[in-house]
Write an enzyme that holds these catalytic residues in place. Sequence first.
Site, mmCIF file in Angstrom:
data_model
loop_
_atom_site.group_PDB
_atom_site.id
_atom_site.type_symbol
_atom_site.label_atom_id
_atom_site.label_comp_id
_atom_site.label_asym_id
_atom_site.label_seq_id
_atom_site.Cartn_x
_atom_site.Cartn_y
_atom_site.Cartn_z
ATOM 1 N N HIS A 368 -3.830 -3.434 5.840
ATOM 2 C CA HIS A 368 -2.414 -3.525 6.225
ATOM 3 C C HIS A 368 -1.478 -3.772 5.060
ATOM 4 O O HIS A 368 -0.333 -4.192 5.274
ATOM 5 C CB HIS A 368 -2.200 -4.658 7.224
ATOM 6 C CG HIS A 368 -2.857 -4.458 8.544
ATOM 7 N ND1 HIS A 368 -2.203 -3.911 9.621
ATOM 8 C CD2 HIS A 368 -4.102 -4.717 8.953
ATOM 9 C CE1 HIS A 368 -3.025 -3.863 10.643
ATOM 10 N NE2 HIS A 368 -4.201 -4.345 10.269
ATOM 11 N N ARG A 561 9.804 -11.017 8.602
ATOM 12 C CA ARG A 561 9.532 -12.147 7.732
ATOM 13 C C ARG A 561 10.369 -12.048 6.463
ATOM 14 O O ARG A 561 10.665 -10.948 5.987
ATOM 15 C CB ARG A 561 8.041 -12.170 7.366
ATOM 16 C CG ARG A 561 7.165 -12.734 8.452
ATOM 17 C CD ARG A 561 7.500 -14.149 8.785
ATOM 18 N NE ARG A 561 7.036 -15.064 7.770
ATOM 19 C CZ ARG A 561 5.986 -15.876 7.922
ATOM 20 N NH1 ARG A 561 5.313 -15.915 9.047
ATOM 21 N NH2 ARG A 561 5.627 -16.680 6.952
ATOM 22 N N THR A 668 6.682 -2.171 11.985
ATOM 23 C CA THR A 668 6.615 -1.816 13.406
ATOM 24 C C THR A 668 7.944 -2.168 14.083
ATOM 25 O O THR A 668 8.303 -1.563 15.098
ATOM 26 C CB THR A 668 5.460 -2.542 14.121
ATOM 27 O OG1 THR A 668 5.459 -3.919 13.709
ATOM 28 C CG2 THR A 668 4.124 -1.909 13.770
ATOM 29 N N LYS A 672 10.260 -0.240 17.076
ATOM 30 C CA LYS A 672 10.838 -0.891 18.259
ATOM 31 C C LYS A 672 12.339 -0.664 18.303
ATOM 32 O O LYS A 672 12.916 -0.388 19.368
ATOM 33 C CB LYS A 672 10.545 -2.401 18.228
ATOM 34 C CG LYS A 672 9.065 -2.730 18.344
ATOM 35 C CD LYS A 672 8.749 -4.171 17.932
ATOM 36 C CE LYS A 672 7.244 -4.308 17.678
ATOM 37 N NZ LYS A 672 6.902 -5.575 16.999
HETATM 38 C C1 KOT Z 1 -1.450 -10.349 5.514
HETATM 39 C C2 KOT Z 1 -2.414 -10.876 4.685
HETATM 40 C C3 KOT Z 1 -3.267 -10.049 3.982
HETATM 41 C C4 KOT Z 1 -3.134 -8.688 4.101
HETATM 42 C C5 KOT Z 1 -2.146 -8.156 4.935
HETATM 43 C C6 KOT Z 1 -1.307 -8.974 5.629
HETATM 44 C C7 KOT Z 1 -0.290 -8.439 6.507
HETATM 45 C C8 KOT Z 1 0.180 -7.174 6.608
HETATM 46 N N1 KOT Z 1 0.357 -9.166 7.384
HETATM 47 N N2 KOT Z 1 1.185 -8.430 8.033
HETATM 48 N N3 KOT Z 1 1.087 -7.205 7.570
HETATM 49 C C9 KOT Z 1 1.897 -6.154 8.158
HETATM 50 O O1 KOT Z 1 1.092 -5.441 9.089
HETATM 51 C C10 KOT Z 1 1.865 -4.560 9.891
HETATM 52 C C11 KOT Z 1 0.936 -3.928 10.894
HETATM 53 O O2 KOT Z 1 0.118 -2.994 10.293
HETATM 54 C C12 KOT Z 1 2.594 -3.542 9.037
HETATM 55 O O3 KOT Z 1 3.429 -2.799 9.872
HETATM 56 C C13 KOT Z 1 3.402 -4.214 7.931
HETATM 57 O O4 KOT Z 1 3.928 -3.259 7.070
HETATM 58 C C14 KOT Z 1 2.529 -5.202 7.175
HETATM 59 O O5 KOT Z 1 3.294 -5.923 6.241
#
Ligand code: KOT
Length: 826
Positions: A368, A561, A668, A672
């Site tokens: 992610h 965030r 995401t 929305k």
């Molecule tokens: C947190 C810790 C480690 C690695 C990744 C994350 C993470 C990534 N936390 N939230 N994300 C988000 O995930 C969403 C769902 O895929 C994405 O839409 C978004 O861009 C990420 O920032």
Amino acid sequence: MTDARPRPKMRTVGGTLEAFEQDLISNLYYQRGTTLESASGPDGYHTLAVTVRDRLVGRYARTAAAHYQANPRFVYYLSAEYLLGRQLRQNLLYTGTEQFVRPIAEDLGVSLEELEAYDVEPGLGNGGLGRLAACLLDSMATLDIPAVGYGIRYEFGIFKQAFRDGAQVERPDDWTFYGNPWEFPAPDDRQVVGFYGSTAPALDDPSGLRRQWTPAETVRGEPSHMLVPGYGTPTVNIIRLWQARASRESFDLSRFGAGQYKEAVEDIVQAENISKVLYPDDSTEQGRELRLKQQYFLVACSLRDIIRRYRLRNTGWDAFPAKVVIQLNDTHPVMAITELMRLLVDEYRLDWDLAWSITRRTFNYTCHTLLPEALETWSVELLERLLPRHMEIIYSINHFFLQEVAATYPGDLDKMRRLSIIQEYPEKRVRMAHLAVVGSTAVNGVAELHTRLLAETTLRDFAELWPQKFHNVTNGVTPRRFVRLANPRLSELITERLGDEGWLTDLERLDRLAGAADDPAFLERWREVKRLNKVDLTHQVERSTGVVVDPDALCDVMIKRFHEYKRQHLKLLHVITLFNRLREMPEMDMVPRTVLFGGKAAPGYHAMKLLIRLVNAVAETVNTDPVVSRHLKVVLLPDYNVSRAQVIIPAADLSEQISLAGKEASGTGNMKLALNGAVTIGTLDGANIEIRDRVGAENFFLFGLDAQQAVDLRRHYEPRAYYERDPELRAAVDAIASGVFAKGDRSLFAPVVDAMLGRDEYLALADYRAYVECQDAVATAWRDRDRWTRMSVLNAARTGFFSSDRTVREYCDKIWRVDPVRVEPD
Ligand code: KOT
């Protein structure tokens, strides 16, 4: 009870209205031990909740029976985070009992809204990653996919955010204070998990690959589950959440007996700390021992439960990968790979190669992020201490993997060093993403650009080695929560136009709204819906901040965030620019705007906490300026969460998606907002690109560097040159430096200015001019009401692709290869 009003006579899973009411009264009496006359608010809420929940139990039982019968391949979704959102309205909708509640509540003299105030959202996640997990669970159930979500039942979820003198203060989220009516404890399925200790060779194993681990500490995992109903189907899946409890051994009776009460209890406290609190960091790594304990606790409990479930209907191990597919939600649950190896090799005595083949065929990994600081690594020293056997297994996995690498790239030591699961310098650490890729069948990114960049940068050597492993599955969101529940007015209008509610489970049908974008009467009604939603939001804003905002102003929303790469500071520079313009030309004809921020900063993320202070300070200055505040209002809504999102999103006109290109994996919120008719102003980042491709360039406000340009510019970037060249930018930065937003104090926000003019890590100054010009184009477009509404309609009409139902279908086709199992209807 009066019978004056005509009542719906509809049969649903809820039965009749009369039966529902009977159950309510009976539950109030027998579950809460009280009567209608003396019931409190929480009594009323709890009773309604269990009455609705019980409507799902029959479906769950039939789902379990159908699954038992079919013995299908199951998806097990492992995630350290879930942001489920409130449960009451959702379950009323999914059981078709919504229609009963209003007349009954009216009869009883309470409102649904009053009761809903007690419906606390389980904040078991930080942001996008946790909310995506919840959307995927919703869609899996809706598509009749046999699935279980596994997670941690944090006693305290994501902190509550408040502001004191504009600064973020965090309060604990005691979300189960009034009890949680939605969960079922399942103590019979508890598990025991070990930590620390030592390993020794297994006596009868000449290969040396099987060893015996004797943990020094054990902790009990107690599960409870919440029901995850599908929409428009009888399928009800579950999410199983583990809570840590002291195992019996850790309760030292002898000490207790000897009066050493404190010492005896200490071990209990330590054990239970494992699931005590969610780590409040989003997209950054928190390398704490307790965090690693949480991760292992989650995967150890879940794997044992998965094996228990497998063995209900299967024998032997050969069929395991055919019946079990485990999806790892980023690297947090990646220790599951080593744990399955340990169970198969050490405990079930399979030979290494067979165990490895089973393991690799079982796991898949979703990445992610691209941010280097979010790529998890754990020090070998810590792993050797906390999970000594797992560290040995990682060494063995790495050894065999590097043999494979050496065979493919003979003599290429650099390649081996780059691919290795173990990083050697500056200290020995385990790269969790590497372990995840090596131990998985499929690896996926979450938007097209993200997947491409993963394969070209972060995981490049792996993508070269195993190109067929890499997939893209663009994220999606559930239209049930984020359109139907959040935006009932728009939902009704859409249903009326399309003739039925089929769009709720086949979101691409929204494209049939495109024709309505040229129908003036429809545009008028669309605008009216948006306006009413904005009035609702206005009330919420006033209640929580005291700021009065104009529902007719352009509602400009940035909700996510607080993170430097997301560039809230770029938005703020724009706001200050509008402020400066109005101060300079009080008579100017500016489009009235309400700029609404929402989001939390990790408690230890000082730069972002200072930025929050600055946003609040700018808001205060803007909102109290008699001239400026006539055209511009700025609000930072406290404690942004899923419930607040459900109020803000339907009211948004403009969706701010302004991360530096190449940094936001997907996003995401962007989906929305577009689905609710907000027009995006954004960069070519994450899923913005795919949104723009679908809604059309003319319905999307694009600005800024693309990912490649950002990389190129970064090499020789000088933010000061932009500052000096652009008078409006200079005025905005100078305003911060001057102390106008800090009652003359020039030092308070100096670090913000220094960061911008110093390194400006995320190139905000480079994108500033393009952004401001793009915002001016937004204002021009807004003045043409029909043009704007047309864009708004087309955004909703053309973003049906971003349903999480489509996302789940793609996972099914590309990765999981699971089939739906139909459950007997009600
Ligand atoms: C947190 C810790 C480690 C690695 C990744 C994350 C993470 C990534 N936390 N939230 N994300 C988000 O995930 C969403 C769902 O895929 C994405 O839409 C978004 O861009 C990420 O920032």
